[in-house]
Motif scaffolding. Structure first.
Motif, PDB file in Angstrom:
ATOM      1  N   VAL B 206      36.023  18.704 -23.524  1.00 45.35           N
ATOM      2  CA  VAL B 206      35.963  17.393 -22.865  1.00 45.35           C
ATOM      3  C   VAL B 206      37.374  16.877 -22.602  1.00 45.35           C
ATOM      4  CG1 VAL B 206      33.740  16.838 -23.944  1.00 45.35           C
ATOM      5  CG2 VAL B 206      35.859  15.988 -24.972  1.00 45.35           C
ATOM      6  N   CYS B 207      37.463  16.040 -21.614  1.00 47.83           N
ATOM      7  CA  CYS B 207      38.751  15.468 -21.201  1.00 47.83           C
ATOM      8  C   CYS B 207      39.342  14.650 -22.348  1.00 47.83           C
ATOM      9  CB  CYS B 207      38.527  14.587 -19.986  1.00 47.83           C
ATOM     10  SG  CYS B 207      39.967  13.607 -19.552  1.00 47.83           S
ATOM     11  N   PRO B 208      40.594  14.948 -22.731  1.00 44.70           N
ATOM     12  CA  PRO B 208      41.210  14.211 -23.842  1.00 44.70           C
ATOM     13  C   PRO B 208      41.424  12.735 -23.511  1.00 44.70           C
ATOM     14  CG  PRO B 208      42.720  15.893 -22.963  1.00 44.70           C
ATOM     15  CD  PRO B 208      41.451  15.999 -22.188  1.00 44.70           C
ATOM     16  N   LYS B 209      41.384  12.388 -22.224  1.00 42.00           N
ATOM     17  CA  LYS B 209      41.632  11.011 -21.833  1.00 42.00           C
ATOM     18  C   LYS B 209      40.337  10.203 -21.758  1.00 42.00           C
ATOM     19  CE  LYS B 209      44.387   9.028 -18.363  1.00 42.00           C
ATOM     20  NZ  LYS B 209      45.041   9.228 -17.056  1.00 42.00           N
ATOM     21  N   CYS B 210      39.308  10.765 -21.119  1.00 39.79           N
ATOM     22  CA  CYS B 210      38.118   9.950 -20.862  1.00 39.79           C
ATOM     23  C   CYS B 210      36.841  10.528 -21.449  1.00 39.79           C
ATOM     24  CB  CYS B 210      37.957   9.714 -19.367  1.00 39.79           C
ATOM     25  SG  CYS B 210      37.250  11.108 -18.478  1.00 39.79           S
ATOM     26  N   GLY B 211      36.867  11.735 -22.026  1.00 41.29           N
ATOM     27  CA  GLY B 211      35.655  12.305 -22.615  1.00 41.29           C
ATOM     28  C   GLY B 211      34.738  12.983 -21.616  1.00 41.29           C
ATOM     29  N   TYR B 228      41.361  20.379 -15.428  1.00 48.32           N
ATOM     30  CA  TYR B 228      41.435  19.072 -14.777  1.00 48.32           C
ATOM     31  C   TYR B 228      40.142  18.311 -15.031  1.00 48.32           C
ATOM     32  CZ  TYR B 228      38.500  21.239 -11.178  1.00 48.32           C
ATOM     33  OH  TYR B 228      37.490  21.882 -10.525  1.00 48.32           O
ATOM     34  N   CYS B 229      40.221  17.002 -14.901  1.00 42.22           N
ATOM     35  CA  CYS B 229      39.043  16.162 -15.105  1.00 42.22           C
ATOM     36  C   CYS B 229      38.710  15.469 -13.790  1.00 42.22           C
ATOM     37  CB  CYS B 229      39.316  15.138 -16.199  1.00 42.22           C
ATOM     38  SG  CYS B 229      37.985  13.932 -16.384  1.00 42.22           S
ATOM     39  N   GLU B 230      37.485  15.649 -13.346  1.00 44.19           N
ATOM     40  CA  GLU B 230      37.068  15.029 -12.079  1.00 44.19           C
ATOM     41  C   GLU B 230      36.872  13.524 -12.233  1.00 44.19           C
ATOM     42  OE1 GLU B 230      33.624  17.304 -11.025  1.00 44.19           O
ATOM     43  OE2 GLU B 230      34.772  18.625  -9.694  1.00 44.19           O
ATOM     44  N   ASP B 231      36.611  13.099 -13.466  1.00 47.26           N
ATOM     45  CA  ASP B 231      36.301  11.678 -13.679  1.00 47.26           C
ATOM     46  C   ASP B 231      37.543  10.790 -13.626  1.00 47.26           C
ATOM     47  OD1 ASP B 231      33.826  12.686 -14.041  1.00 47.26           O
ATOM     48  OD2 ASP B 231      33.591  12.093 -16.136  1.00 47.26           O
ATOM     49  N   CYS B 232      38.639  11.260 -14.255  1.00 47.48           N
ATOM     50  CA  CYS B 232      39.784  10.347 -14.381  1.00 47.48           C
ATOM     51  C   CYS B 232      41.075  10.919 -13.814  1.00 47.48           C
ATOM     52  CB  CYS B 232      39.995   9.957 -15.841  1.00 47.48           C
ATOM     53  SG  CYS B 232      40.725  11.252 -16.837  1.00 47.48           S
ATOM     54  N   GLY B 233      41.034  12.150 -13.322  1.00 45.48           N
ATOM     55  CA  GLY B 233      42.225  12.718 -12.708  1.00 45.48           C
ATOM     56  C   GLY B 233      43.189  13.388 -13.677  1.00 45.48           C
ATOM     57  N   PHE B 234      42.848  13.389 -14.965  1.00 44.48           N
ATOM     58  CA  PHE B 234      43.696  14.072 -15.953  1.00 44.48           C
ATOM     59  C   PHE B 234      43.831  15.543 -15.575  1.00 44.48           C
ATOM     60  CE2 PHE B 234      43.832  16.922 -19.572  1.00 44.48           C
ATOM     61  CZ  PHE B 234      44.921  16.453 -20.271  1.00 44.48           C
ATOM     62  N   LYS B 235      45.035  16.123 -15.761  1.00 42.93           N
ATOM     63  CA  LYS B 235      45.155  17.569 -15.586  1.00 42.93           C
ATOM     64  C   LYS B 235      46.214  18.172 -16.512  1.00 42.93           C
ATOM     65  CE  LYS B 235      47.644  17.074 -11.107  1.00 42.93           C
ATOM     66  NZ  LYS B 235      48.938  16.720 -11.508  1.00 42.93           N
TER      67      LYS B 235
HETATM   68 ZN   LIG Z   1      39.005  12.414 -17.826  1.00 43.19          ZN
END
Ligand SMILES: [Zn+2]
Lengths: 235, 458
Positions: B206-211, B228-235
Motif C-alpha cells: 500500500v502507498c506509504p502516503k495515503c494507504g 506509484y500511487c494512482e490515488d495521491c501521486g506518490f512515486k
Molecule cells: Zn497514495
C-alpha cells in the motif's frame, strides 16, 4: 462458500496469509480480499469466514482507522454467529488501546476490554501448546506486546507457553464465533483438528482437509515435540 | 575514564597475538573485551577521519568487500571489519587494529559493514560520512520482526549529518532517515520485470502516503521495483545513479548519472549482484572517482560466490545452494534462481536450523512466507525433504501444488541421499542452511559418490 481476507495489503506477516489459501484448498471456498480503502464484504454479503492476520505496528493504526466505521457491523456479525478469525497482533486492534514504552497510548476499537503493552526492544518468541474443547493446539508466538486488563473468555486454555500475557493461562479471545489469538503463522495448516473445528463452525458438516495425511503427520510430530518436558519453549 | 579506556585498549591489543597463536583470527574477542572493560570504548577509540558504513538486509558483505577491494586497488589503505563481525564488538575490533598503543589513528579511511540491529550501539560513537543501505527485506521473524521495524531502527540511529546512498527501487530502505542528505541508485526496467508481484512476501503493497493500492511500473521481486500511487501521486524516488540496458547474455550494463555514463562488465548474472554493482558504482562516484577510474577498479575486483558451488559427478551436476535457514526471502530467492537454471533438476531440502532443534522446535512460520511454489515446475522432477522439519517441507510443497508422487521424505539426511534418482544429465540441488555446514559436506560427498557410481556405470 466465501472467505474474506481483511487488509492483506498490510496484514500479511509471518506466513499468516497461507491459512486462507489452505482453507480455500480444503473447502473450495472463493476468497475475496478487502483493501484499506474498501468496504468489508461481510457488511453487505454472506461471508462464511472473515480472516485477518499479523501486521506491523503502523499497520495496526491504519487498520484501526480503516475499520472504525464497521465495528457495529462486526458486532452484529458476532451476535449472528458469523465466524471470524484474527491472528497475531491483529488481536490488539479490537482491544481498548495499545500502550507504548515512551508512555504514549493509542486508542483502539474497543470490542473487548483488554489493552496491549508494547515493548519494541523486547521481542517475545515462544512455542505454544494449548487446548480447545478436547484437542490440542500447537503454534508459535513472536511478538512485541502482550494483552492485559479485564480478561475475556479465552479461545484456548494454555498448557505450555504464554496466554494473553505470560502470567495468565487463558490464550486468545472468544466471543461467540469471533476468535482472536496471538498464535501466529500457519495455525489452520499445522492444526488439522482446529481447522476442522473452524469448518464446522462455518456450517460444513463433514469437514475435509487438503493433504490430510501430511498435515496430520506434521501435527503429530510437533505435538510430540512440544510435549517433551525437556524441550525449551522460549527462543 | 582515560585510564580505563587505555587499559581496555591495551588488554585488547595484548589479546591479539594470543588469538593469532590459537588461530582465532576472525574473532571479535579484542573488541568484546575492550567494551567489557570500558563500555564507552567506541566513543574514545580514535577513528579514521573518513568513515563509510554499509548496512542492509542483503548484499552488505559483498558491497563492503567490493568497495574495500576497489579502493585498495588504487593504493589506498582502508581500515575494515571484513575479517571479523559486523556488530559493535566487530567494529571495535577493527578500530583497535586501526590505532597505535597510545590511541593514534593509523588510517584516514574506514569502510565498515554494520549489522542493522547493532546500529544503536555503534552510531552514537562512530559517525559515518556516508552510509550505504543496500535494501531492507523480511529476515528472521524472531530477531527482525518486519523490515519496517528495522527501518525505524536505522532512522533512530543514523546521525543527522551522515549522507545516505539508498536504493530507489526499495521503498522501505529508501525512506530511512528522511531528513538526511541522500542520493539514490537503482536498476532501470529489465526484460525479466513484471508489473504484478508473484512472491508471497511483498512488504510494500500500500502507498506509504495515503494507504491506497500501490502500482508498479516495473517490479523485479518482492517489493523491489518502481512504484506509484494512482490515488495521491506518490512515486518511487528518481535515480541519481542508474544501471541501464542490463544484458545478461553479453554480461554488460550501462551506468549513468548526471556526470556521464559508461558501459561496465557484469560481475555476476544474478540481479542481487547487479544491484550490488550499481551500489558500488554509486558510492565510488560519490567518493569522487570518474567513470573511467571506477571502471578500472571494477575490472580488478570480483565476488566470491560461496553460496553456490557446482561439482560434476559422472553425468550429473551436484550443486550446493545456500538457502539461509528461517529466512523466507533468502530461500525464495534461492528457489527462484535454481528453477531458472536450464535442464531437469532434483531438489534436496535440508535447510533446517539445527541449533534451534536442540534448543526448542524451529518456528516454521517462514515456510509459509517462502515461495515453495517456484518448485512446482515441470523441470523439477523430484524433491527429497529431509531433516527434523522434512515433514513440514512435504506439507508445504503439497500446498504449493507439487504432486505427491514427486516428493519423498526421509528423516535422516544421509539416508535421504539414497532416495535421489540420479537420472543421467540432470542437476541435483542441495538446499542447506547456515548452521548445517558439516552435515551438508557429508550429504554432498555421498551425493557425489552415488551420482558418480550410478551415472558412470549407466
Ligand atoms: Zn497514495
Amino acid at each position: 462458500m466465501k472467505i474474506e481476507l481483511l487488509y492483506p495489503g498490510v496484514a500479511n506477516l509471518y506466513g499468516d496469509l497461507m491459512n486462507v489459501r489452505y482453507m480455500a484448498q480444503c473447502t473450495g471456498a472463493e476468497v475475496v480480499e478487502t483493501g484499506i480503502k474498501d468496504t468489508p464484504h461481510f457488511t453487505y454479503e454472506d461471508i462464511d469466514l472473515v480472516y485477518m492476520g499479523c501486521t506491523t505496528e503502523k499497520g495496526q493504526s491504519l487498520i484501526r482507522d480503516a475499520f472504525r466505521p464497521y465495528v457495529d457491523a462486526l458486532d452484529q456479525r458476532i451476535d449472528e454467529g458469523g465466524v471470524t478469525l484474527v491472528t497475531g497482533n491483529a488481536l490488539e486492534i479490537f482491544g481498548q488501546r495499545i500502550d507504548n514504552e515512551d508512555g504514549s497510548s493509542e486508542e483502539m476499537l474497543g470490542l473487548y476490554n483488554t489493552y496491549a503493552r508494547r515493548r519494541m526492544m523486547n521481542r517475545y518468541n515462544s512455542l505454544y501448546l494449548g487446548m480447545l474443547t478436547d484437542f490440542e493446539i500447537i503454534g508459535f508466538k513472536s511478538q512485541f506486546s502482550h494483552s492485559y486488563g479485564e480478561m475475556p473468555t479465552p479461545l484456548f486454555e494454555t498448557i505450555r507457553g504464554a496466554g494473553l500475557n505470560p502470567d495468565v493461562t487463558g490464550e486468545g479471545i472468544r466471543i461467540n464465533n469471533f476468535m482472536a489469538t496471538y498464535v501466529e503463522g500457519p495455525i489452520l495448516i499445522i492444526n488439522p483438528l482446529f481447522n476442522k473445528y473452524v469448518q464446522k463452525l462455518m456450517g460444513i458438516e463433514v469437514p475435509v482437509l487438503a493433504y490430510e495425511k501430511a498435515a496430520m503427520d506434521v501435527y503429530k510430530t510437533r505435538l510430540a515435540e512440544f510435549k517433551e518436558p525437556t524441550r525449551g519453549f522460549i527462543y | 575514564m582515560r585510564l580505563r579506556f587505555l587499559l581496555a585498549l591495551w588488554m585488547a591489543k595484548l589479546s591479539i597475538p594470543a588469538l593469532k597463536i590459537t588461530k582465532h583470527n576472525g574473532t571479535n574477542y579484542p573488541g568484546e573485551l575492550a567494551i567489557k572493560i570500558c563500555p564507552e570504548f567506541l566513543k574514545y577509540v580514535k577513528k579514521p577521519k573518513r568513515i563509510i558504513t554499509v548496512t542492509g538486509t542483503n548484499g552488505k558483505t559483498t558491497v563492503s568487500n567490493l568497495i574495500i577491494d576497489s579502493l585498495e586497488s588504487t593504493g589506498m589503505k582502508v581500515l575494515n571489519n571484513r575479517a571479523g563481525s559486523n556488530i559493535n564488538s566487530g567494529v571495535a575490533t577493527a578500530l583497535i587494529n586501526g590505532v597505535g598503543l597510545f590511541n593514534r589513528a593509523k588510517y584516514d579511511l574506514a569502510v565498515l559493514e554494520v549489522d542493522e540491529r547493532s546500529s544503536k550501539k555503534i552510531y552514537p560513537y562512530v559517525k559515518p560520512e556516508i552510509t550505504i543501505i543496500t535494501n531492507l527485506f523480511r529476515d528472521s521473524i524472531m530477531r527482525n520482526a518486519h523490515p519496517g521495524y528495522i527501518a525505524d531502527f536505522l532512522t533512530d540511529s543514523i546521525p543527522p549529518e551522515t549522507k545516505l546512498i539508498l536504493n530507489a527501487d526499495d521503498l522501505i530502505s529508501s525512506a530511512v532517515a528522511p531528513n538526511n542528505e541522500r542520493v539514490y541508485f537503482g536498476i532501470d526496467r529489465m526484460d525479466t520485470d513484471v508489473t504484478e508481484c508473484i512472491n508471497l512476501i511483498n512488504d510494500v503493497r500500500v502507498c506509504p502516503k495515503c494507504g491506497g493500492s500501490l502500482k508498479y511500473e516495473y517490479l523485479r521481486y518482492h517489493h523491489i521495483g518502481k512504484a506509484y500511487c494512482e490515488d495521491c501521486g506518490f512515486k518511487s524516488p528518481e535515480y541519481d545513479y542508474v544501471a541501464k540496458d542490463v544484458d545478461i547474455d553479453e554480461m554488460t550494463l550501462t551506468a549513468s548519472d548526471k556526470g556521464g555514463s559508461m558501459s561496465y562488465t557484469l560481475i555476476s548474472d544474478s540481479v542481487f549482484n547487479i544491484y550490488n554493482m550499481i551500489t558500488v558504482i554509486a558510492f565510488l562516484r560519490e567518493f569522487g572517482m570518474s567513470h573511467e577510474e571506477v571502471h578500472a577498479c571494477l575490472e580488478k575486483v570480483h565476488i566470491v560466490e560461496s553460496r553456490y558451488q557446482l561439482t560434476r559427478a559422472g553425468t550429473v551436476d551436484v550443486v550446493v545452494q545456500m538457502a539461509k535457514d528461517r529466512n523466507a526471502l533468502a530461500c525464495s530467492r534461492a528457489m527462484d534462481y535454481v528453477v531458472q537454471q536450464p535442464g531437469k533438476k532434483e531438489i534436496f531440502l535440508m535447510m533446517n536450523n539445527f541449533s534451534d532443534e536442540k534448543k526448542w522446535s524451529e518456528n516454521t512460520c517462514w515456510m509459509y512466507d517462502c515461495d515453495f511454489e517456484f518448485l512446482n515446475d515441470e523441470d523439477v522432477t523430484h524433491i527429497v525433504a529431509t531433516g527434523p522439519r522434512g515433514k513440514d517441507y512435504r506439507l508445504r510443497l503439497l500446498i504449493a501444488g507439487v504432486p505427491d508422487k514427486k516428493i519423498d521424505f526421509v528423516s535422516d539426511e544421509l539416508e535421504a541421499v539414497e532416495k535421489l534418482h540420479f537420472e543421467p544429465h540432470t542437476s541435483i540441488y542441495i538446499f542447506y542452511g547456515t548452521d548445517a555446514l558439516a552435515l551438508m559436506g557429508k550429504v554432498k560427498d555421498k551425493t557425489i559418490a552415488l551420482a558418480t557410481q550410478y551415472t558412470e556405470r549407466g
